[in-house]
Design a protein around this motif. Structure first.
Motif: not given
Length: 170
Positions: A146-170
């Motif tokens: 998929l594509w990841l979209l945002a309404n801002y510019s995250p400083e660290n996209v890898k950290e964003v993805k890791d948090e989504i993986y760890d919490i939403v899809y654990h």
């Protein structure tokens, strides 16, 4: 337009939401019913019923994470589409959640994907990752490119993805 958080799977709107969720999102892009109902007991999740002119017209499933809000699902029911209601819902999100991340199918997958991407671009989102993989929702389900979209510019996209993986899809 009203936005009402649903706090129990026994709420009368849940069956309509779950039915539409199952008919709109392919099997690999959604939770099974038992996992869907568990969301109501997760303190990081909000399931929001969207009402317009006293009718339930759609819903949001959002996760309030450390520094951003992840929109797992956003749907306007089929009979209410093409009335600019999605833009009103997006405005509500922006007013209440300043940093938003969401996933969509890549635009090259067809007309619906192209239309959805165009909608999000018109409403203030931009592409932050074309190589994002949504983990599997369960044993019989596949991970998705998929594509990841945002309404801002995250400083660290890898950290964003890791948090989504760890919490939403654990």
């Amino acid at each position: 337009m009203e936005f009402l958080q649903i706090t129990s799977p026994e709420d009368y709107r849940v069956q309509e939401i779950f039915h539409s969720y199952c008919s709109t999102f392919p099997e690999d892009e959604r939770r099974d019913q038992d996992k869907f109902f568990i969301l109501f007991s997760n303190p990081k999740v909000k399931i929001i019923s969207v009402l317009h002119e006293a009718k339930n017209i759609g819903y949001l499933i959002i996760w309030e994470l450390s520094h951003f809000t992840f929109v797992e699902h956003f749907e306007v029911f089929a009979e209410f589409r093409s009335q600019k209601l999605g833009s009103y819902i997006t405005r509500y999100l922006f007013e209440n959640y300043p940093k938003i991340i969401l996933e969509i199918e890549p635009e090259h997958l067809g007309d619906d994907a192209r239309r959805r991407y165009s909608f999000y671009q018109r409403n203030g989102f931009h592409l932050i990752d074309e190589m994002y993989v949504q983990p599997s929702y369960g044993k019989s389900k596949k991970p998705l490119d998929l594509w990841l979209l945002a309404n801002y510019s995250p400083e660290n996209v890898k950290e964003v993805k890791d948090e989504i993986y760890d919490i939403v899809y654990h």
